[in-house]
Write a protein that holds these residues in place. Structure first.
Motif, PDB file in Angstrom:
ATOM      1  N   ALA A 259     -15.274   7.578  -0.854  1.00  0.00           N
ATOM      2  CA  ALA A 259     -14.022   8.216  -1.266  1.00  0.00           C
ATOM      3  C   ALA A 259     -14.300   9.397  -2.175  1.00  0.00           C
ATOM      4  O   ALA A 259     -13.653  10.442  -2.068  1.00  0.00           O
ATOM      5  CB  ALA A 259     -13.135   7.194  -1.972  1.00  0.00           C
TER       6      ALA A 259
ATOM      7  N   ILE B 156     -17.335   2.053  -0.739  1.00  0.00           N
ATOM      8  CA  ILE B 156     -16.067   2.746  -0.472  1.00  0.00           C
ATOM      9  C   ILE B 156     -15.810   3.792  -1.547  1.00  0.00           C
ATOM     10  O   ILE B 156     -15.343   4.911  -1.265  1.00  0.00           O
ATOM     11  CB  ILE B 156     -14.921   1.727  -0.397  1.00  0.00           C
ATOM     12  CG1 ILE B 156     -15.068   0.889   0.858  1.00  0.00           C
ATOM     13  CG2 ILE B 156     -13.575   2.410  -0.415  1.00  0.00           C
ATOM     14  CD1 ILE B 156     -14.100  -0.244   0.926  1.00  0.00           C
ATOM     15  N   ALA B 157     -16.125   3.424  -2.788  1.00  0.00           N
ATOM     16  CA  ALA B 157     -15.896   4.375  -3.878  1.00  0.00           C
ATOM     17  C   ALA B 157     -16.756   5.625  -3.691  1.00  0.00           C
ATOM     18  O   ALA B 157     -16.275   6.751  -3.900  1.00  0.00           O
ATOM     19  CB  ALA B 157     -16.211   3.709  -5.209  1.00  0.00           C
TER      20      ALA B 157
ATOM     21  N   TRP C 271      -9.016  13.445 -17.296  1.00  0.00           N
ATOM     22  CA  TRP C 271      -8.625  12.832 -16.026  1.00  0.00           C
ATOM     23  C   TRP C 271      -7.829  13.807 -15.192  1.00  0.00           C
ATOM     24  O   TRP C 271      -8.056  13.974 -13.990  1.00  0.00           O
ATOM     25  CB  TRP C 271      -7.827  11.562 -16.318  1.00  0.00           C
ATOM     26  CG  TRP C 271      -6.867  11.136 -15.250  1.00  0.00           C
ATOM     27  CD1 TRP C 271      -5.542  11.408 -15.177  1.00  0.00           C
ATOM     28  CD2 TRP C 271      -7.177  10.363 -14.084  1.00  0.00           C
ATOM     29  NE1 TRP C 271      -4.997  10.851 -14.058  1.00  0.00           N
ATOM     30  CE2 TRP C 271      -5.981  10.209 -13.360  1.00  0.00           C
ATOM     31  CE3 TRP C 271      -8.342   9.794 -13.586  1.00  0.00           C
ATOM     32  CZ2 TRP C 271      -5.918   9.502 -12.182  1.00  0.00           C
ATOM     33  CZ3 TRP C 271      -8.268   9.082 -12.402  1.00  0.00           C
ATOM     34  CH2 TRP C 271      -7.072   8.949 -11.717  1.00  0.00           C
TER      35      TRP C 271
ATOM     36  N   CYS D 196       1.451   7.107  -6.410  1.00  0.00           N
ATOM     37  CA  CYS D 196       0.479   8.188  -6.608  1.00  0.00           C
ATOM     38  C   CYS D 196       1.171   9.539  -6.614  1.00  0.00           C
ATOM     39  O   CYS D 196       0.756  10.463  -7.328  1.00  0.00           O
ATOM     40  CB  CYS D 196      -0.554   8.189  -5.483  1.00  0.00           C
ATOM     41  SG  CYS D 196      -1.636   6.785  -5.503  1.00  0.00           S
ATOM     42  N   MET D 197       2.196   9.673  -5.784  1.00  0.00           N
ATOM     43  CA  MET D 197       2.884  10.958  -5.711  1.00  0.00           C
ATOM     44  C   MET D 197       3.843  11.133  -6.878  1.00  0.00           C
ATOM     45  O   MET D 197       4.193  12.257  -7.230  1.00  0.00           O
ATOM     46  CB  MET D 197       3.647  11.071  -4.397  1.00  0.00           C
ATOM     47  CG  MET D 197       2.730  11.028  -3.185  1.00  0.00           C
ATOM     48  SD  MET D 197       3.633  10.943  -1.650  1.00  0.00           S
ATOM     49  CE  MET D 197       4.417  12.521  -1.624  1.00  0.00           C
TER      50      MET D 197
ATOM     51  N   LEU E 183       0.832  -1.205   0.000  1.00  0.00           N
ATOM     52  CA  LEU E 183       0.000   0.000   0.000  1.00  0.00           C
ATOM     53  C   LEU E 183       0.868   1.257   0.000  1.00  0.00           C
ATOM     54  O   LEU E 183       0.611   2.216  -0.740  1.00  0.00           O
ATOM     55  CB  LEU E 183      -0.920  -0.014   1.216  1.00  0.00           C
ATOM     56  CG  LEU E 183      -1.909   1.128   1.332  1.00  0.00           C
ATOM     57  CD1 LEU E 183      -2.930   1.051   0.222  1.00  0.00           C
ATOM     58  CD2 LEU E 183      -2.619   1.105   2.675  1.00  0.00           C
ATOM     59  N   LEU E 184       1.917   1.244   0.819  1.00  0.00           N
ATOM     60  CA  LEU E 184       2.810   2.402   0.861  1.00  0.00           C
ATOM     61  C   LEU E 184       3.489   2.608  -0.485  1.00  0.00           C
ATOM     62  O   LEU E 184       3.710   3.738  -0.937  1.00  0.00           O
ATOM     63  CB  LEU E 184       3.852   2.213   1.966  1.00  0.00           C
ATOM     64  CG  LEU E 184       3.315   2.289   3.391  1.00  0.00           C
ATOM     65  CD1 LEU E 184       4.426   2.031   4.385  1.00  0.00           C
ATOM     66  CD2 LEU E 184       2.712   3.662   3.655  1.00  0.00           C
TER      67      LEU E 184
ATOM     68  N   LEU F 269      -4.191   2.073 -10.528  1.00  0.00           N
ATOM     69  CA  LEU F 269      -4.528   2.269  -9.118  1.00  0.00           C
ATOM     70  C   LEU F 269      -5.927   1.721  -8.814  1.00  0.00           C
ATOM     71  O   LEU F 269      -6.147   1.088  -7.773  1.00  0.00           O
ATOM     72  CB  LEU F 269      -4.466   3.754  -8.786  1.00  0.00           C
ATOM     73  CG  LEU F 269      -4.552   4.109  -7.310  1.00  0.00           C
ATOM     74  CD1 LEU F 269      -3.350   3.575  -6.587  1.00  0.00           C
ATOM     75  CD2 LEU F 269      -4.656   5.601  -7.141  1.00  0.00           C
TER      76      LEU F 269
ATOM     77  N   LEU G 143      -9.047  -4.879  -2.189  1.00  0.00           N
ATOM     78  CA  LEU G 143     -10.314  -5.085  -1.494  1.00  0.00           C
ATOM     79  C   LEU G 143     -10.563  -6.576  -1.265  1.00  0.00           C
ATOM     80  O   LEU G 143     -10.789  -7.016  -0.130  1.00  0.00           O
ATOM     81  CB  LEU G 143     -11.447  -4.460  -2.316  1.00  0.00           C
ATOM     82  CG  LEU G 143     -12.854  -4.763  -1.821  1.00  0.00           C
ATOM     83  CD1 LEU G 143     -13.090  -4.088  -0.503  1.00  0.00           C
ATOM     84  CD2 LEU G 143     -13.882  -4.299  -2.839  1.00  0.00           C
TER      85      LEU G 143
ATOM     86  N   VAL H  57       1.092   4.261  -2.676  1.00  0.00           N
ATOM     87  CA  VAL H  57       0.946   5.672  -2.289  1.00  0.00           C
ATOM     88  C   VAL H  57       2.094   6.488  -2.879  1.00  0.00           C
ATOM     89  O   VAL H  57       1.899   7.587  -3.418  1.00  0.00           O
ATOM     90  CB  VAL H  57       0.912   5.798  -0.756  1.00  0.00           C
ATOM     91  CG1 VAL H  57       1.091   7.236  -0.336  1.00  0.00           C
ATOM     92  CG2 VAL H  57      -0.404   5.271  -0.218  1.00  0.00           C
TER      93      VAL H  57
ATOM     94  N   VAL I  99      -9.518  15.197 -11.922  1.00  0.00           N
ATOM     95  CA  VAL I  99      -9.040  14.459 -10.742  1.00  0.00           C
ATOM     96  C   VAL I  99      -7.752  15.059 -10.203  1.00  0.00           C
ATOM     97  O   VAL I  99      -7.669  15.465  -9.044  1.00  0.00           O
ATOM     98  CB  VAL I  99      -8.830  12.962 -11.092  1.00  0.00           C
ATOM     99  CG1 VAL I  99      -8.253  12.218  -9.909  1.00  0.00           C
ATOM    100  CG2 VAL I  99     -10.136  12.344 -11.527  1.00  0.00           C
ATOM    101  N   ILE I 100      -6.752  15.083 -11.069  1.00  0.00           N
ATOM    102  CA  ILE I 100      -5.435  15.511 -10.588  1.00  0.00           C
ATOM    103  C   ILE I 100      -5.457  16.997 -10.205  1.00  0.00           C
ATOM    104  O   ILE I 100      -4.914  17.398  -9.177  1.00  0.00           O
ATOM    105  CB  ILE I 100      -4.364  15.256 -11.661  1.00  0.00           C
ATOM    106  CG1 ILE I 100      -4.353  13.773 -12.039  1.00  0.00           C
ATOM    107  CG2 ILE I 100      -2.997  15.677 -11.161  1.00  0.00           C
ATOM    108  CD1 ILE I 100      -3.990  12.863 -10.919  1.00  0.00           C
TER     109      ILE I 100
END
Lengths: 460, 769
Positions: B198, B194-195, B580, B121-122, B114-115, B133, B141, B118, B584-585
Motif C-alpha cells: 500500500a 499489505i502495508a 501527518w 476517509c473522505m 468497509l464502505l 483507520l 485483516l 471509506v 499523508v493527506i
C-alpha cells in the motif's frame, strides 16, 4: 511421490473476486474524483491484498504433496471415507484453508462431463470434498473427505484438486494431481430380520448338525490307534482289551448351519428396464444374507442363476465372504453400465442368449476365481474336495420378482427352498444408516447360538 | 481450533470500530452512543445464551426505515451525501446484526463496514481518523482471515451435506501444531506485506491518472465550516465562526528568514467587498470588480500579478490549505506573485487585488504568495503593516483601471446623513475634517484611523449578534453605530466603511482571517475557521489601499497561548497532526516527484559511496544526509521520530507476543480457552519464575520435555541443589491439571522454595568458580 508427473497448477477467480475488483475500482474512482489521500491509501491496501492473495495462494501450494489413501471396498449407500495424506514441505510457511476435491476426466476442460457423477444414474451424489484448517511448516497431516456411493460396482478416482483461497478468498490457487485409484463398492447391505435366517435354518429336514470329520466332541465317529498325546479319557478300553493295544475313540465335529443362497436373476427377455431396481434389491438382499449368515457362524455359499460362473460353495470365513461380496458387486447392472452387461442379456437362462460371465472378466473375480466350475451343480452336497456331507444345505432363493420356477430351468433342490422376493424387501430387511459397518465388522456368533436365540426371539 | 465463534466476536468488534471511525470523522458522538449501544444489545439479543434473531419482517421493517431516513436526510441536506450515506450504513449494520446471519450476511456486513470507513476517509483527514483507520485495517485483516477459514469450512460442509443429506458423518477439519500461533504470525506478516504494498502504491502512483484536475468529472468540494464567507450578510444573526479544526498552515518569511508576528497578527486577505445592498443587508463584490478580473497563467515558477512595486523586502507566505472550500487564495497583502500547486492559471482581481482559483478545488491546496512589505515600525494604532501597490502590467491598469475605479467603493446611501454627521463630529473631536468632494489622498488613511480609533475605544466587541429584534427593526449599520454600540467584526468593519464612504472616501470591506496562533514546535501559524475576520481598506490615492481594522484589538489578545507544558503538548499534537497531514493527506504528484527524486539521489549517492568504499565517503554521505535532514527542517525529523517510534512500538508488540507465546508454551496452555488461560497464567507464575531462575543458570527445559521429566533430570543430576524443583513442579501439576487454588500460605511456601533454589544455584556457581 507419484503425483509429481501429473501435477498442474492454476488459479481461479470467483464471484467474490469480482466484487472485490468492483470495490477496488470504485475506490480508485473515488480517490481520483475526490483526491482524498486516505482513499489512495485504501486503494493501495486493496492492491496489496490482491498481490498478497496471489502470492500466498501460489506459495502455499508450491511443493505440496498429496496422496490419496482410499479404502479397498465400500458399501453402497454408506459413507465412504477417503483419506488424504498431505505434506507441507516448507520450512517456515504454514498452509491454511486447504480444500481437497475429487474430480474426473483427467483434470482437463471436459472433466465435468465424465466420472461417476456424470454417469446415469450417478454413482456419486457429488464430488467428495474435504478440508484442512492448517498444516504447520514441515508437517504431514491426514484429511478426510466423505462421499456416499449410490451404486455398487467399481468406483474409480482419477484426479485430486487441492486448492486454497487463503488469506482473503479472492483468488483460489489450485493444484491438480492425477492419481488413480479404485474402490469396489459392495451392494447395499441391509440388516436382515432374524426370522429369515431362523426360518431357513430350522427348516432343515434332517436334524444332524455334524460334519463327517472327526475331531469334535459330539457323536461317535470311529476308532483308531492311540497316538501319543491323546487323552486317556478318549481311550476305548473295551476295544483295547480286545485287541491288546490302545485304541482311541473319535467323535464328530459339530457342523454349523449351512445356507446356500441362490440369486435368481433370470427373467423373461422382454422385461422392462424398470426392473433394474428390483434386480439391485435382489443383489442387495443376497449380499445382506451373506453377511448375516456369516456373522451368525453359518457356512454360506452363493450361486447366481442367470449369470454363469458365479458360484461359491459353502464355506465360512472372511475371505470367502469377501469373495462373494466382490462377485455381487461386480455383477453387471440391469441397465448395463460401465463395463457391465445389459440387463436383458444377463437375465436370460439360455447359453445362446446369456453368455456366461467368465470368471476372469472382472478384476476381483480374477483375483478370486470361482472354486467351482461352471458345470458343477451349485447345490451339490459335495463340499470342498468332493467329500460327502452329512446334511443338505439350506437354500434361499432370492428373486427379483414373484417367484415362478420353471420345471425345466429350476434345479430340483430349489423346490424345497425358501424363496425371498426382493420386491417385498421390507418384509425381510431393515435399512439402517451405518448398519453396513456393523454387518461387515460384526462378531461371528457361536454356531449354536443363533438357533437358540432365534428360537427365543423368533420373529421379533 | 474452531474459527466460528472467534470470527463472530471479531465481526462485532469490526463493525463497532467502523462506526467509531465514521462517527469520529463525522463528529457525531450521539450516533456513536446510540449505534454502539444497539450493537452491544444485539449481541445479547441474538448471540446471547438464550438469544434468538429477530424475524425477517422486523429486519425488513428496519431496512425500510433506514432507507426512509436516508431519503429524508438527502432531501434535507442536498449535495451532502457522505454523511447521510454513513448514517444509512450505520443503521443498516445495526439492523442486520439483529437478524439471522449466514456467511452472506457477514460478507455484506463487512463490505458495508468497509464502505462506511471509506466515507469516513473522505470526511476527515485528521490524524485521529488515520489512527482509527489503521486499527480498523488491523481488525479487518484478522476478521477476513477468520471469515475466509469459516466460509471455506461451511462451504465444504454444505457440499458434503448436499451430497449425502443426513447420511455423511461430520468431518472435523484437521489442523496442525501451533495453528493459532501460525495464524497470528501469518496475519502479522500479511499485514506487513499489505502495508508495504500500500505504501508503494501510495508513494509512486501518479494522481489524476484517469481524471485530470479541473475536469468536469471532479467532485465538488465538500462543504466545511471554514468560517470564511464570500459575502457578508448583516441580518442580525451571528456569523458562522466555524470550529477549531485547522484550516491552514502558514509560514511567513522575509528574505528567507521567518517573519516576526506583528502585534495584532497577520491579516490574510480573501475577497474585497465593495457593494452594499440595503435590501438584502449584504456586502458583495460588485460587477465592476468582476469586470476587472484577469486570468493570470502560472508556470512552474509561478505568475507575476502586479508590477511597478518599489523594491522592498518581500513577504512570502507559504500556505497549505487543508480543505480548500472556496476559490479564494488568501494572501497577507495584495499579492505580487503567486504559485499554486496543480493550477495552470488563477484569476486576479484588477481592482481589489484578490486572487482566486478558476475552478473550485476540493481537498488540499498548497500555494505561495509574495508581496512587497512596506518597511516601518508597527504601532499599536496601526497593528497591521501596510502594503502599498500599484496596478501592474498583468493587472487592469491605466485608463481602464481609472474608468472602472471611478465609482468603485464610493458613496453611501443608507442613513447617509446621520452617519455623515456622526463621522464629521467624530473627526471634529479629533481636530480634523474632510469634505465629501475631496479626492483620495494619503490623509484619508489618517482620517480612517481616527474613525477606527473611536470605534475601538467606544464600542464593545461581542461575537454574538445584536439583539435580533433591534437588528431587524432597523438598518443594522445604523443600529450598530447609534443604538447598540456592540457587535462583531463585520459590524465594526461595516460601520467604519459606512462612515468613510459617507465622507467621500473610497473604502471597501475585506473578508479573510486574522492569523496569530503560532505553533512553537513547528514554526508556523495555524489558521482555524474561528479566526475568520473582516476589516476595511481605504484608498488613499498615491498611497494606495490602506488597511484599517476597526475591531477592538482585545479579540486578538490570545495571540499566544499561555505557556506551560499543556500548551507545549498541544503544540506537539498539532505538529504531529501537521506532519501527518503534510506527509499523508497532502501527498500529491509534486510530493511524489520529490520522493522519486530523493530516492534517485539517495540511490546514486549510495552507489557512489559503495563504489568508493572509503570511510571518508561514508562520513561525507552521513553528513550530507544529516545536513539534508536539517535543511528539510523539522518535518522530516518529526517524521523520522514518528517512524522510529512506530518501529519501536511494533517491535515491542512483537516482543510481547513472543514472550506471551513462550510463557504459554512453557505452561502448556496453548490449546486452552482464553478465559481459563488468563487465570492459569497468573496462578502459574511461580513455575515460570522457577524456569527463569533455572534458565539464568543454563538449565533450559526443551519444549518436548514434560515438567516432570525435567524435574527428574535435574534432581538426578544434583539432588541437593535442585531439591526444591520437584516440589514446585508437583505444585505446578496440582494447579495446572488439578485445579487447585493458591492461598497465601502456599504462595509464601513457593516463595521460600524459589529463594532456596536461587541461593542453591548461586552457591553452586560460586563453588565451581
Amino acid at each position: 511421490m507419484p503425483q509429481r508427473h501429473g501435477v498442474r497448477r492454476g488459479f481461479e477467480v470467483g464471484q467474490g473476486a469480482l466484487l472485490y475488483f468492483t470495490i477496488t475500482l470504485l475506490l480508485l474512482a473515488l480517490a481520483e474524483l475526490s483526491r482524498a489521500s486516505l482513499l489512495y491509501w485504501a486503494f493501495g491496501v486493496m492492491i496489496g491484498v490482491l498481490a498478497v492473495s496471489l502470492l500466498l495462494s501460489w506459495l502455499m501450494l508450491r511443493g505440496l504433496r498429496v496422496h490419496r489413501l482410499a479404502p479397498v471396498v465400500a458399501v453402497a449407500g454408506e459413507p465412504l471415507m477417503l483419506r488424504y495424506s498431505i505434506a507441507n514441505p516448507h520450512r517456515w510457511l504454514p498452509v491454511f484453508g486447504l480444500v481437497i476435491q475429487e474430480t474426473w476426466g483427467r483434470g482437463q476442460s471436459g472433466w465435468r462431463q465424465s466420472g461417476p457423477i456424470a454417469e446415469s444414474p450417478a454413482r456419486l451424489g457429488g464430488r467428495p470434498q474435504g478440508w484442512v484448517l492448517h498444516i504447520g511448516a514441515g508437517e504431514t497431516i491426514q484429511a478426510e473427505a466423505v462421499c456416499v456411493p449410490r451404486r455398487r460396482g467399481e468406483l474409480a478416482f482419477e484426479t485430486i484438486i487441492v486448492s486454497t483461497s487463503f488469506p482473503f478468498g479472492i483468488i483460489r490457487g489450485r493444484l491438480t494431481v492425477r492419481q488413480e485409484a479404485s474402490v469396489l463398492v459392495y451392494p447395499r447391505l441391509l440388516r436382515m430380520k432374524k426370522a429369515v435366517l431362523t426360518r431357513v435354518t430350522t427348516a432343515q429336514p434332517r436334524g444332524g448338525r455334524h460334519t463327517d470329520r472327526s475331531g469334535g466332541h459330539e457323536d461317535f465317529f470311529g476308532l483308531r490307534d492311540y497316538r501319543p498325546g491323546d487323552s486317556l479319557k478318549s481311550v476305548h478300553w473295551r476295544s483295547a482289551a480286545h485287541t491288546g493295544r490302545l485304541v482311541t475313540r473319535e467323535m464328530t465335529r459339530p457342523s454349523p448351519p449351512e445356507v446356500m443362497i441362490a440369486l435368481d436373476l433370470r427373467r423373461d427377455g422382454d422385461a422392462a428396464d424398470a426392473d433394474s431396481l428390483a434386480v439391485e434389491n435382489a443383489i442387495s438382499l443376497a449380499a445382506s444374507l451373506v453377511c448375516d449368515a456369516h456373522n451368525h457362524g453359518c457356512r454360506v455359499g452363493l450361486t447366481v442363476l442367470g449369470a454363469a460362473g458365479h458360484t461359491y460353495p459353502l464355506h465360512h470365513g472372511l475371505p470367502h465372504r469377501g469373495r462373494i461380496l466382490e462377485a455381487l458387486a461386480s455383477l453387471p447392472s440391469a441397465r448395463g453400465g460401465e463395463g457391465g452387461e445389459p440387463a436383458s442379456r444377463v437375465r436370460g437362462e439360455s447359453p445362446a442368449t446369456t453368455p456366461p460371465v467368465p470368471a476372469g472378466e472382472t478384476p476381483n473375480a480374477a483375483r478370486h476365481p470361482s472354486p467351482v466350475g461352471e458345470d458343477a451343480d451349485p447345490l451339490s452336497p459335495k463340499g470342498r474336495g468332493g467329500k460327502r456331507r452329512t446334511a443338505e444345505p439350506n437354500v434361499i432363493v432370492v428373486a427379483h420378482g414373484p417367484c415362478d420356477p420353471h420345471p425345466q430351468q429350476t434345479p430340483r433342490d430349489l423346490r424345497r427352498a425358501v424363496v425371498l422376493d426382493a420386491a417385498q424387501l421390507d418384509e425381510f430387511a431393515v435399512a439402517t444408516p451405518g448398519g453396513a459397518e456393523a454387518l461387515l465388522r460384526g462378531r461371528v456368533a457361536f454356531p449354536g447360538k443363533y438357533h437358540r436365540a432365534g428360537a427365543r426371539e423368533g420373529d421379533r | 481450533m474452531n474459527p466460528d465463534p472467534l470470527f463472530r466476536r471479531m465481526a462485532y468488534v469490526l463493525v463497532f470500530m467502523g462506526i467509531v471511525v465514521f462517527c469520529a470523522a463525522d463528529r457525531n458522538p450521539a450516533l456513536l452512543l446510540i449505534a454502539g449501544s444497539l450493537l452491544a444489545l444485539s449481541w445479547y439479543v441474538v448471540d446471547g445464551p438464550a438469544g434468538r434473531p429477530l424475524p425477517n419482517w422486523a429486519i425488513n421493517l428496519g431496512t425500510i426505515a433506514s432507507t426512509g431516513w436516508l431519503i429524508a436526510e438527502l432531501a434535507a441536506r442536498p449535495m451532502q451525501y457522505l454523511g447521510p450515506m454513513g448514517h444509512f450504513i450505520t443503521c443498516l449494520l445495526v439492523v442486520v446484526f439483529y437478524g439471522r446471519k449466514t456467511n452472506r450476511e457477514y460478507g455484506i456486513v463487512m463490505v458495508l463496514s468497509l464502505l462506511q470507513v471509506v466515507g469516513a476517509c473522505m470526511l476527515s483527514d485528521s490524524i485521529l481518523s488515520g489512527v482509527l483507520l489503521a486499527l480498523y485495517g488491523l481488525l479487518m485483516l484478522f476478521t477476513v482471515l477468520l471469515f475466509q477459514l469459516k466460509a471455506t469450512g461451511d462451504q465444504v460442509r454444505g457440499a458434503n451435506l448436499a451430497v449425502s443429506p443426513g447420511g455423511a458423518p461430520e468431518v472435523r477439519p484437521p489442523f496442525g501444531r501451533g495453528c493459532r500461533g501460525d495464524l497470528r504470525l501469518g496475519g502479522a506478516a500479511i499485514g506487513a506485506m499489505i502495508a508495504v504494498a500500500a505504501a508503494c502504491v501510495f508513494l509512486f502512483m501518479p494522481r489524476g491518472l484517469f481524471i485530470r484536475p479541473g475536469s468536469p468529472f471532479n467532485m465538488p468540494p465538500l462543504s466545511a465550516r471554514s468560517g470564511f464567507v464570500g459575502s457578508i450578510r448583516l441580518d442580525g444573526l451571528a456569523p458562522d465562526s466555524g470550529d477549531r479544526e485547522v484550516l491552514m498552515h502558514v509560514r511567513f518569511s522575509v528574505a528567507g528568514a521567518p517573519a516576526t508576528l506583528p502585534p495584532g497578527g497577520w491579516l490574510l486577505r480573501g475577497t474585497g467587498l465593495d457593494q452594499y445592498d440595503p435590501g438584502l443587508r449584504t456586502w458583495t463584490r460588485s460587477r465592476r470588480a468582476n469586470m476587472a478580473d484577469n486570468i493570470i497563467p502560472l508556470g512552474g515558477a509561478g505568475g507575476v500579478l502586479a508590477a511597478g512595486v518599489p523594491p522592498s523586502p518581500a513577504l512570502e507566505a507559504d500556505v497549505t490549505m487543508r480543505s480548500c472550500t472556496h476559490q479564494c487564495l488568501y494572501a497577507p497583502f495584495p499579492a505580487q506573485w503567486v504559485w499554486a500547486e496543480g493550477q495552470g492559471a488563477v484569476i486576479y482581481g484588477g481592482i481589489d487585488r484578490g486572487v482566486r482559483l478558476i475552478e473550485p478545488w476540493g481537498g488540499v491546496l498548497h500555494y505561495r504568495v509574495r508581496a512587497p512589505l512596506e518597511a516601518g515600525p508597527a504601532t499599536r494604532n496601526d497593528p497591521v503593516p501596510r502594503a502599498v501597490m500599484q496596478p501592474g502590467p498583468n493587472a487592469t491598469s491605466g485608463p481602464i483601471f481609472e474608468t472602472l475605479s471611478q465609482a468603485y467603493a464610493q458613496g453611501w446611501q443608507v442613513s447617509a446623513e446621520p452617519i455623515r454627521n456622526y463621522a464629521r463630529r467624530l473627526l471634529r473631536d479629533k481636530g480634523v475634517s474632510r469634505d465629501t468632494a475631496d479626492a483620495p489622498t494619503p490623509r484619508d488613511a489618517v482620517l480612517a484611523e481616527a474613525l477606527a480609533d473611536h470605534l475601538r475605544a467606544h464600542y464593545r466587541y461581542t461575537p454574538a449578534a445584536a439583539a435580533p429584534g433591534r437588528a431587524r427593526s432597523g438598518e443594522p449599520i445604523s443600529s450598530f453605530l447609534f443604538e447598540s454600540r456592540e457587535g462583531h467584526c463585520e459590524l465594526f468593519a461595516s460601520g467604519l466603511a459606512a462612515m468613510a464612504r459617507s465622507l467621500g472616501m473610497t473604502a471597501r470591506l475585506v473578508s479573510g482571517y486574522r492569523v496569530y496562533e503560532y505553533n512553537r514546535v513547528g514554526g508556523y501559524y495555524v489558521v482555524r475557521p474561528e479566526h475568520a475576520h473582516a476589516w476595511v481598506e481605504v484608498y488613499c490615492g498615491e498611497g494606495g489601499w490602506v488597511t484599517v481594522d476597526p475591531t477592538p484589538p482585545d479579540i486578538s489578545g490570545d495571540a499566544q497561548r499561555d505557556g506551560g507544558w499543556l500548551a507545549w503538548l498541544g503544540d506537539v499534537y498539532e505538529h504531529v497532526e501537521y506532519a501527518w497531514f503534510s506527509s499523508v493527506i497532502a501527498y500529491d504528484d509534486h510530493a511524489r516527484d520529490g520522493v522519486i527524486e530523493t530516492a534517485k539521489t539517495s540511490a546514486q549517492l549510495a552507489a557512489t559511496v559503495w563504489m568508493q568504499g572509503t570511510m571518508g565517503s561514508v562520513t561525507r554521505y552521513v553528513e550530507e544526509r544529516v545536513s539534508n535532514i536539517f535543511a528539510d527542517g523539522f518535518n522530516l525529523a518529526a517524521t523520522g521520530l514518528i517512524t522510529v517510534a512506530l518501529v519501536m512500538g511494533v517491535a515491542g508488540l512483537v516482543r510481547i507476543l513472543f514472550v506471551r507465546r513462550r510463557r504459554l508454551s512453557a505452561l502448556q496452555l496453548g490449546r486452552m480457552p482464553l478465559p481459563q488461560r488468563r487465570g492459569l497464567t497468573r496462578r502459574l507464575g511461580f513455575y515460570l519464575m522457577m524456569l527463569d531462575i533455572l534458565e539464568q543458570h543454563g538449565h533450559i527445559r526443551p519444549p518436548w520435555q514434560s515438567p516432570f521429566a525435567f524435574a527428574q533430570k535435574l534432581v538426578t543430576a544434583d539432588p541437593v541443589t535442585f531439591a526444591p524443583v520437584p516440589s514446585i513442579t508437583e505444585m505446578f501439576y496440582e494447579v495446572r491439571f488439578g485445579g487447585r487454588a493458591t492461598d497465601p500460605q502456599r504462595a509464601r511456601w513457593v516463595d521460600t522454595q524459589l529463594d532456596n533454589l536461587r541461593h542453591a544455584l548461586m552457591r553452586r556457581r560460586a563453588g565451581r568458580h
